[in-house]
Design a protein around this motif. Sequence first.
Motif, PDB file in Angstrom:
ATOM      1  N   PHE A   1       0.828  -1.199   0.000  1.00 17.87           N
ATOM      2  CA  PHE A   1       0.000   0.000   0.000  1.00 17.87           C
ATOM      3  C   PHE A   1       0.864   1.251   0.000  1.00 17.87           C
ATOM      4  CE2 PHE A   1      -2.821  -3.267   1.442  1.00 17.87           C
ATOM      5  CZ  PHE A   1      -4.027  -2.934   0.847  1.00 17.87           C
ATOM      6  N   ASP A   2       0.271   2.353  -0.496  1.00 17.72           N
ATOM      7  CA  ASP A   2       1.000   3.612  -0.621  1.00 17.72           C
ATOM      8  C   ASP A   2       0.866   4.512   0.602  1.00 17.72           C
ATOM      9  OD1 ASP A   2       1.890   3.162  -3.323  1.00 17.72           O
ATOM     10  OD2 ASP A   2      -0.160   3.535  -3.964  1.00 17.72           O
ATOM     11  N   ILE A   3      -0.334   4.529   1.209  1.00 20.33           N
ATOM     12  CA  ILE A   3      -0.594   5.466   2.293  1.00 20.33           C
ATOM     13  C   ILE A   3      -1.292   4.749   3.444  1.00 20.33           C
ATOM     14  CG2 ILE A   3      -1.925   7.520   2.957  1.00 20.33           C
ATOM     15  CD1 ILE A   3      -1.418   8.656   0.247  1.00 20.33           C
ATOM     16  N   PHE A   4      -0.863   5.088   4.658  1.00 22.74           N
ATOM     17  CA  PHE A   4      -1.525   4.637   5.868  1.00 22.74           C
ATOM     18  C   PHE A   4      -2.342   5.812   6.391  1.00 22.74           C
ATOM     19  CE2 PHE A   4      -1.585   4.507  10.526  1.00 22.74           C
ATOM     20  CZ  PHE A   4      -2.198   3.277  10.720  1.00 22.74           C
ATOM     21  N   VAL A   5      -3.607   5.566   6.707  1.00 20.11           N
ATOM     22  CA  VAL A   5      -4.501   6.624   7.192  1.00 20.11           C
ATOM     23  C   VAL A   5      -4.972   6.251   8.592  1.00 20.11           C
ATOM     24  CG1 VAL A   5      -6.615   7.922   6.757  1.00 20.11           C
ATOM     25  CG2 VAL A   5      -5.297   7.039   4.827  1.00 20.11           C
ATOM     26  N   ALA A   6      -4.750   7.150   9.551  1.00 17.28           N
ATOM     27  CA  ALA A   6      -5.195   6.940  10.927  1.00 17.28           C
ATOM     28  C   ALA A   6      -6.286   7.954  11.263  1.00 17.28           C
ATOM     29  CB  ALA A   6      -4.026   7.092  11.890  1.00 17.28           C
ATOM     30  N   GLU A   7      -6.933   7.741  12.388  1.00 18.57           N
ATOM     31  CA  GLU A   7      -7.998   8.615  12.892  1.00 18.57           C
ATOM     32  C   GLU A   7      -9.237   8.616  11.994  1.00 18.57           C
ATOM     33  OE1 GLU A   7      -7.589   9.798  15.927  1.00 18.57           O
ATOM     34  OE2 GLU A   7      -5.553   9.021  15.915  1.00 18.57           O
ATOM     35  N   VAL A   8      -9.510   7.482  11.350  1.00 14.13           N
ATOM     36  CA  VAL A   8     -10.700   7.354  10.512  1.00 14.13           C
ATOM     37  C   VAL A   8     -11.919   7.267  11.438  1.00 14.13           C
ATOM     38  CG1 VAL A   8     -11.885   5.922   8.804  1.00 14.13           C
ATOM     39  CG2 VAL A   8      -9.394   6.143   8.723  1.00 14.13           C
TER      40      VAL A   8
ATOM     41  N   PHE B   1     -16.657  -3.221  14.869  1.00 10.95           N
ATOM     42  CA  PHE B   1     -16.304  -1.915  14.313  1.00 10.95           C
ATOM     43  C   PHE B   1     -14.922  -1.992  13.684  1.00 10.95           C
ATOM     44  CE2 PHE B   1     -19.180  -0.774  17.831  1.00 10.95           C
ATOM     45  CZ  PHE B   1     -20.142  -0.090  17.105  1.00 10.95           C
ATOM     46  N   HIS B   2     -14.666  -1.069  12.738  1.00 12.82           N
ATOM     47  CA  HIS B   2     -13.312  -1.045  12.182  1.00 12.82           C
ATOM     48  C   HIS B   2     -12.368  -0.410  13.191  1.00 12.82           C
ATOM     49  CE1 HIS B   2     -13.295   3.232  11.120  1.00 12.82           C
ATOM     50  NE2 HIS B   2     -14.468   3.077  10.538  1.00 12.82           N
ATOM     51  N   ARG B   3     -11.090  -0.578  12.946  1.00 13.76           N
ATOM     52  CA  ARG B   3     -10.070  -0.194  13.917  1.00 13.76           C
ATOM     53  C   ARG B   3      -9.604   1.255  13.798  1.00 13.76           C
ATOM     54  NH1 ARG B   3      -7.253  -5.016  16.180  1.00 13.76           N
ATOM     55  NH2 ARG B   3      -8.510  -6.762  15.513  1.00 13.76           N
ATOM     56  N   ARG B   4     -10.305   2.057  13.004  1.00 11.04           N
ATOM     57  CA  ARG B   4     -10.049   3.497  12.840  1.00 11.04           C
ATOM     58  C   ARG B   4      -8.756   3.811  12.086  1.00 11.04           C
ATOM     59  NH1 ARG B   4     -10.643   7.482  17.029  1.00 11.04           N
ATOM     60  NH2 ARG B   4     -11.281   8.690  15.233  1.00 11.04           N
ATOM     61  N   TYR B   5      -8.265   2.851  11.302  1.00 10.36           N
ATOM     62  CA  TYR B   5      -7.151   3.118  10.400  1.00 10.36           C
ATOM     63  C   TYR B   5      -7.339   2.267   9.155  1.00 10.36           C
ATOM     64  CZ  TYR B   5      -5.246  -1.156  12.508  1.00 10.36           C
ATOM     65  OH  TYR B   5      -5.065  -2.435  12.974  1.00 10.36           O
ATOM     66  N   CYS B   6      -6.627   2.662   8.082  1.00  9.85           N
ATOM     67  CA  CYS B   6      -6.717   1.886   6.838  1.00  9.85           C
ATOM     68  C   CYS B   6      -5.465   2.110   6.006  1.00  9.85           C
ATOM     69  CB  CYS B   6      -7.969   2.263   6.053  1.00  9.85           C
ATOM     70  SG  CYS B   6      -7.970   3.927   5.375  1.00  9.85           S
ATOM     71  N   TRP B   7      -5.343   1.303   4.976  1.00  7.84           N
ATOM     72  CA  TRP B   7      -4.272   1.421   3.999  1.00  7.84           C
ATOM     73  C   TRP B   7      -4.909   1.667   2.645  1.00  7.84           C
ATOM     74  CZ3 TRP B   7      -4.283  -2.208   7.858  1.00  7.84           C
ATOM     75  CH2 TRP B   7      -3.199  -2.167   8.744  1.00  7.84           C
ATOM     76  N   ILE B   8      -4.273   2.528   1.839  1.00 12.08           N
ATOM     77  CA  ILE B   8      -4.800   2.853   0.518  1.00 12.08           C
ATOM     78  C   ILE B   8      -3.725   2.642  -0.524  1.00 12.08           C
ATOM     79  CG2 ILE B   8      -5.799   4.663  -0.915  1.00 12.08           C
ATOM     80  CD1 ILE B   8      -6.908   5.881   1.643  1.00 12.08           C
ATOM     81  N   LYS B   9      -4.105   2.029  -1.627  1.00 12.27           N
ATOM     82  CA  LYS B   9      -3.218   1.778  -2.765  1.00 12.27           C
ATOM     83  C   LYS B   9      -3.734   2.577  -3.941  1.00 12.27           C
ATOM     84  CE  LYS B   9      -0.347  -0.421  -5.490  1.00 12.27           C
ATOM     85  NZ  LYS B   9       0.934   0.197  -5.638  1.00 12.27           N
TER      86      LYS B   9
ATOM     87  N   LEU C   1      -2.271  11.087   7.838  1.00 15.07           N
ATOM     88  CA  LEU C   1      -1.724  10.299   6.739  1.00 15.07           C
ATOM     89  C   LEU C   1      -0.229  10.107   6.886  1.00 15.07           C
ATOM     90  CD1 LEU C   1      -4.443  11.293   5.544  1.00 15.07           C
ATOM     91  CD2 LEU C   1      -3.308  11.393   3.358  1.00 15.07           C
ATOM     92  N   LYS C   2       0.215   8.935   6.466  1.00 12.82           N
ATOM     93  CA  LYS C   2       1.647   8.647   6.442  1.00 12.82           C
ATOM     94  C   LYS C   2       1.940   7.887   5.159  1.00 12.82           C
ATOM     95  CE  LYS C   2       5.354   6.537   9.027  1.00 12.82           C
ATOM     96  NZ  LYS C   2       5.736   5.769  10.211  1.00 12.82           N
ATOM     97  N   GLN C   3       2.902   8.384   4.404  1.00 13.93           N
ATOM     98  CA  GLN C   3       3.268   7.708   3.156  1.00 13.93           C
ATOM     99  C   GLN C   3       4.143   6.515   3.470  1.00 13.93           C
ATOM    100  OE1 GLN C   3       5.499  10.031   0.350  1.00 13.93           O
ATOM    101  NE2 GLN C   3       5.197   8.568  -1.285  1.00 13.93           N
ATOM    102  N   HIS C   4       3.845   5.406   2.794  1.00 14.74           N
ATOM    103  CA  HIS C   4       4.656   4.204   2.944  1.00 14.74           C
ATOM    104  C   HIS C   4       5.816   4.312   1.966  1.00 14.74           C
ATOM    105  CE1 HIS C   4       5.527   0.025   3.813  1.00 14.74           C
ATOM    106  NE2 HIS C   4       5.786  -0.104   2.542  1.00 14.74           N
TER     107      HIS C   4
END
Length: 106
Positions: free
Chosen positions: A18-25, A57-65, A90-93
């Motif tokens: 994945f390209d980006i990690f997203v937290a606090e969703v 519930f989801h864990r409030r983070y995800c990965w995006i490609k 957001l954090k870039q992988h």
Amino acid sequence: MAAASAVRAAGRRSRRLFDIFVAEVPWTVSSKEVKEYFSQFGSVQRCQLPFDRDTGFHRRYCWIKFSTPEDVQNVLQKDSHILEGSKLALKQHIRRRRSQRKNQSE
């Protein structure tokens, strides 16, 4: 027990794609909504939003490609991302070649 650790290891390897990690969703947001939001910056190939089996519930983070590196840069150029009133973190992988990883571990 060994099977569970093998599954976790496979999950960690797949997340490297994945390209980006997203937290606090926000917990009220679905993976479809996250994908729709980030589609404004480029073509989203995949959005992985893990769920907790116990709570449902989801864990409030995800990965995006994304399809291209340019799409990733479009996302990162925006100062802040807000979804349903919550600011996303957001954090870039950074992908490294195997030879680079070996040199760093030595």
